[in-house]
Design an enzyme around this catalytic site. Structure first.
Site, PDB file in Angstrom:
ATOM      1  N   GLY A   7     -45.953 -44.355  69.790  1.00 28.32           N
ATOM      2  CA  GLY A   7     -47.373 -44.625  69.953  1.00 28.32           C
ATOM      3  C   GLY A   7     -47.897 -45.646  68.953  1.00 28.32           C
ATOM      4  O   GLY A   7     -48.702 -46.517  69.301  1.00 28.32           O
ATOM      5  N   THR A   8     -47.449 -45.549  67.713  1.00 31.81           N
ATOM      6  CA  THR A   8     -47.954 -46.466  66.689  1.00 31.81           C
ATOM      7  C   THR A   8     -47.632 -47.909  67.053  1.00 31.81           C
ATOM      8  O   THR A   8     -48.498 -48.791  67.005  1.00 31.81           O
ATOM      9  CB  THR A   8     -47.341 -46.114  65.315  1.00 31.81           C
ATOM     10  OG1 THR A   8     -47.746 -44.783  64.984  1.00 31.81           O
ATOM     11  CG2 THR A   8     -47.804 -47.061  64.229  1.00 31.81           C
ATOM     12  N   ASN A  17     -56.910 -36.848  68.805  1.00 25.77           N
ATOM     13  CA  ASN A  17     -55.822 -36.025  68.270  1.00 25.77           C
ATOM     14  C   ASN A  17     -56.305 -34.930  67.337  1.00 25.77           C
ATOM     15  O   ASN A  17     -55.585 -33.976  67.090  1.00 25.77           O
ATOM     16  CB  ASN A  17     -54.815 -36.918  67.538  1.00 25.77           C
ATOM     17  CG  ASN A  17     -55.475 -37.889  66.589  1.00 25.77           C
ATOM     18  OD1 ASN A  17     -56.326 -38.688  66.984  1.00 25.77           O
ATOM     19  ND2 ASN A  17     -55.106 -37.827  65.333  1.00 25.77           N
ATOM     20  N   GLN A  63     -52.221 -38.571  73.071  1.00 23.76           N
ATOM     21  CA  GLN A  63     -52.478 -37.127  73.194  1.00 23.76           C
ATOM     22  C   GLN A  63     -52.773 -36.722  74.631  1.00 23.76           C
ATOM     23  O   GLN A  63     -52.592 -35.560  75.004  1.00 23.76           O
ATOM     24  CB  GLN A  63     -53.640 -36.709  72.285  1.00 23.76           C
ATOM     25  CG  GLN A  63     -53.341 -36.810  70.794  1.00 23.76           C
ATOM     26  CD  GLN A  63     -52.276 -35.829  70.331  1.00 23.76           C
ATOM     27  OE1 GLN A  63     -51.991 -34.813  70.974  1.00 23.76           O
ATOM     28  NE2 GLN A  63     -51.661 -36.117  69.197  1.00 23.76           N
ATOM     29  N   HIS A 112     -42.671 -38.332  71.847  1.00 21.58           N
ATOM     30  CA  HIS A 112     -42.436 -37.055  71.153  1.00 21.58           C
ATOM     31  C   HIS A 112     -43.568 -36.042  71.297  1.00 21.58           C
ATOM     32  O   HIS A 112     -43.424 -34.902  70.865  1.00 21.58           O
ATOM     33  CB  HIS A 112     -42.072 -37.292  69.682  1.00 21.58           C
ATOM     34  CG  HIS A 112     -43.194 -37.684  68.767  1.00 21.58           C
ATOM     35  ND1 HIS A 112     -43.778 -36.778  67.914  1.00 21.58           N
ATOM     36  CD2 HIS A 112     -43.798 -38.858  68.549  1.00 21.58           C
ATOM     37  CE1 HIS A 112     -44.711 -37.419  67.198  1.00 21.58           C
ATOM     38  NE2 HIS A 112     -44.740 -38.671  67.571  1.00 21.58           N
ATOM     39  N   THR A 153     -32.665 -54.895  70.500  1.00 18.70           N
ATOM     40  CA  THR A 153     -31.851 -54.194  71.494  1.00 18.70           C
ATOM     41  C   THR A 153     -32.581 -52.928  71.924  1.00 18.70           C
ATOM     42  O   THR A 153     -33.037 -52.150  71.087  1.00 18.70           O
ATOM     43  CB  THR A 153     -30.474 -53.848  70.893  1.00 18.70           C
ATOM     44  OG1 THR A 153     -29.861 -55.066  70.481  1.00 18.70           O
ATOM     45  CG2 THR A 153     -29.589 -53.145  71.911  1.00 18.70           C
ATOM     46  N   CYS A 160     -50.815 -37.302  60.338  1.00 14.52           N
ATOM     47  CA  CYS A 160     -50.731 -38.510  59.511  1.00 14.52           C
ATOM     48  C   CYS A 160     -51.577 -38.386  58.255  1.00 14.52           C
ATOM     49  O   CYS A 160     -51.322 -39.043  57.267  1.00 14.52           O
ATOM     50  CB  CYS A 160     -51.188 -39.724  60.300  1.00 14.52           C
ATOM     51  SG  CYS A 160     -50.294 -39.883  61.822  1.00 14.52           S
TER      52      CYS A 160
HETATM   53  N1  PLP Z   1     -52.182 -42.143  68.565  1.00 16.57           N
HETATM   54  C1  PLP Z   1     -52.523 -40.851  68.561  1.00 16.57           C
HETATM   55  C2  PLP Z   1     -53.810 -40.410  69.189  1.00 16.57           C
HETATM   56  C3  PLP Z   1     -51.670 -39.901  67.980  1.00 16.57           C
HETATM   57  O1  PLP Z   1     -52.017 -38.602  67.957  1.00 16.57           O
HETATM   58  C4  PLP Z   1     -50.455 -40.350  67.394  1.00 16.57           C
HETATM   59  C5  PLP Z   1     -49.542 -39.400  66.722  1.00 16.57           C
HETATM   60  O2  PLP Z   1     -49.946 -38.385  66.238  1.00 16.57           O
HETATM   61  C6  PLP Z   1     -50.150 -41.724  67.445  1.00 16.57           C
HETATM   62  C7  PLP Z   1     -51.037 -42.585  68.037  1.00 16.57           C
HETATM   63  C8  PLP Z   1     -48.886 -42.257  66.857  1.00 16.57           C
HETATM   64  O3  PLP Z   1     -47.789 -42.015  67.715  1.00 16.57           O
HETATM   65  P1  PLP Z   1     -46.294 -42.019  67.115  1.00 16.57           P
HETATM   66  O4  PLP Z   1     -46.164 -40.782  66.294  1.00 16.57           O
HETATM   67  O5  PLP Z   1     -45.417 -42.020  68.338  1.00 16.57           O
HETATM   68  O6  PLP Z   1     -46.129 -43.277  66.355  1.00 16.57           O
END
Ligand code: PLP
Length: 387
Positions: free
Chosen positions: A69-70, A153, A181, A203, A239, A328
């Site tokens: 996600g990041t 989240n 989410q 994940h 890759t 986080c």
């Molecule tokens: N965006 C939201 C709303 C999230 O809750 C999270 C992870 O908690 C992320 C982005 C980041 O995703 P990732 O952990 O796959 O980098």
């Protein structure tokens, strides 16, 4: 142990592990190699892309596999804004909601710090929702991109994404949504949502950490962030993580083919019972986020007169695992910017606790957890808020 921190992460589903296994072992080829092992990997990647596209209601070419996600958020926010500004130097502002995950917020701040963009923060109401009026108030001729998450989240509030996206698109402004989410709980049809970009992470729904995808509509231009061999049509070099892509596709497909009213409806009813039990059992407690437009899987509260971290520790002693908000920000003393944006006082925001479940949750587990919450809050309050 009762695990109520599924918004932080989930275990890998057996079906997902079985689907990815061959690409970690016998079929380990590099999809760019011109031999039979490479061809097998390329075929698996194409299949994963087609399945992901099906779950997102888009074309396979509109799916970019990422490391989660990041990275998907970074690519959408930075990549689209930078590409738009290089086509038109007057497009030098981005609009993001006040409750975004740091992956979006920090991407916007990077654009501000390093590339001189202006950042317009769209305020939210006391439930954490962006209203159409609030969005319209920040949009202007210089807005290069809007980013408003699908579901929060920390408090689980669901945004009216389709309505907000329509307002941006009417003005020719691309709209990105962080659906990390929402995936697995809410419809992800990118056509119906009308978004130009959507991030998801494997994940959170039974694929391994470090897997995910970005949907990028049709001809939306994006400045790549990772340069190299031109994989993912030049938008994300490196890759490809074939097993991760297969895992993401399998997890999304399993979530999409589950009866939408099934797990979601059942879990939402269990969530409501849990909320009722906690509010009834803990004097002074209140729910954070929207009372009805919230993820089926998230119940979040403030427990005035405690500290959220102490309640967490006490709950863990009783066998209940949960979190004070975003994984986080865990361990940080600062009150949650999401709760502050919703108008909650900093001292009260520090008493926040989030419970999040997966679809296997049972009524019995939640009853037990509600009783543990009652006991934990009583004992933390007895020791004083700084305990
Ligand atoms: N965006 C939201 C709303 C999230 O809750 C999270 C992870 O908690 C992320 C982005 C980041 O995703 P990732 O952990 O796959 O980098």
């Amino acid at each position: 142990m009762i695990f109520l921190d599924a918004a932080a992460t989930t275990p890998v589903r057996r079906e997902v592990l079985e689907a990815m296994w061959p690409y970690l072992t016998g079929e380990f080829g590099n999809p760019s190699s011109h031999h039979s092992l490479g061809d097998a990997a390329a075929t698996a990647l194409a299949g994963a892309r087609a399945a992901t596209a099906k779950a997102l209601g888009c074309r396979p070419g509109e799916v970019i596999f990422t490391s989660g996600g990041t990275e998907a958020d970074n690519l959408a926010v930075k990549g689209i804004a930078l590409a738009r500004r290089s086509a038109d130097p007057g497009l030098d502002r981005v609009a993001i909601s006040a409750v975004e995950h740091p992956a979006v917020e920090e991407s916007a701040r990077y654009l501000e710090r390093v590339h001189g963009f202006g950042v317009d923060v769209i305020p939210v109401d006391r439930y954490g929702q962006v209203t159409e009026e609030a969005l319209l108030a920040v949009l202007g001729p210089r807005t290069a991109l809007v980013s408003v998450m699908y579901a929060n989240n920390e408090v689980g509030t669901v945004q009216p994404v389709a309505r907000l996206a329509a307002l941006a698109r009417e003005r020719g402004i691309p709209f990105h949504t962080d659906a990390v989410q929402a995936a697995g709980w809410l419809p992800l049809d990118t056509g119906a949502l009308g978004v130009d970009a959507l991030s998801m992470s494997g994940h959170k729904l039974g694929a391994p950490k470090g897997s995910g995808a970005l949907f990028l509509r049709g001809r939306t231009r994006v400045e790549p962030l990772v340069h190299g061999g031109g994989q993912e049509r030049g938008r994300r070099s490196g890759t490809e993580n074939v097993a991760g892509a297969v895992a993401t596709a399998t997890a999304l497909t399993l979530a999409a083919t589950a009866d939408p009213a099934g797990p979601s409806g059942r879990v939402a009813a269990l969530r409501d019972g849990f909320i009722e039990a906690v509010l009834a059992g803990v004097p002074g407690a209140f729910l954070t986020g929207h009372p009805t437009e919230r993820l089926p899987s998230v119940a979040s509260f403030c427990f005035p007169g405690t500290s959220g971290e102490s309640v967490l520790l006490e709950l863990e002693r009783q066998g209940v695992i949960c979190s004070s908000g975003s994984a986080c920000a865990a361990g940080s003393d600062a009150p949650s910017p999401v709760l502050l944006a919703m108008g909650i006082e900093p001292a009260v925001a520090q008493t926040a606790v989030r419970f999040s479940f997966d679809s296997a949750i049972t009524a019995g587990e939640l009853q037990e957890a509600a009783a543990a919450v009652r006991t934990a809050v009583v004992s933390v309050r007895a020791l004083g808020p700084t305990s």
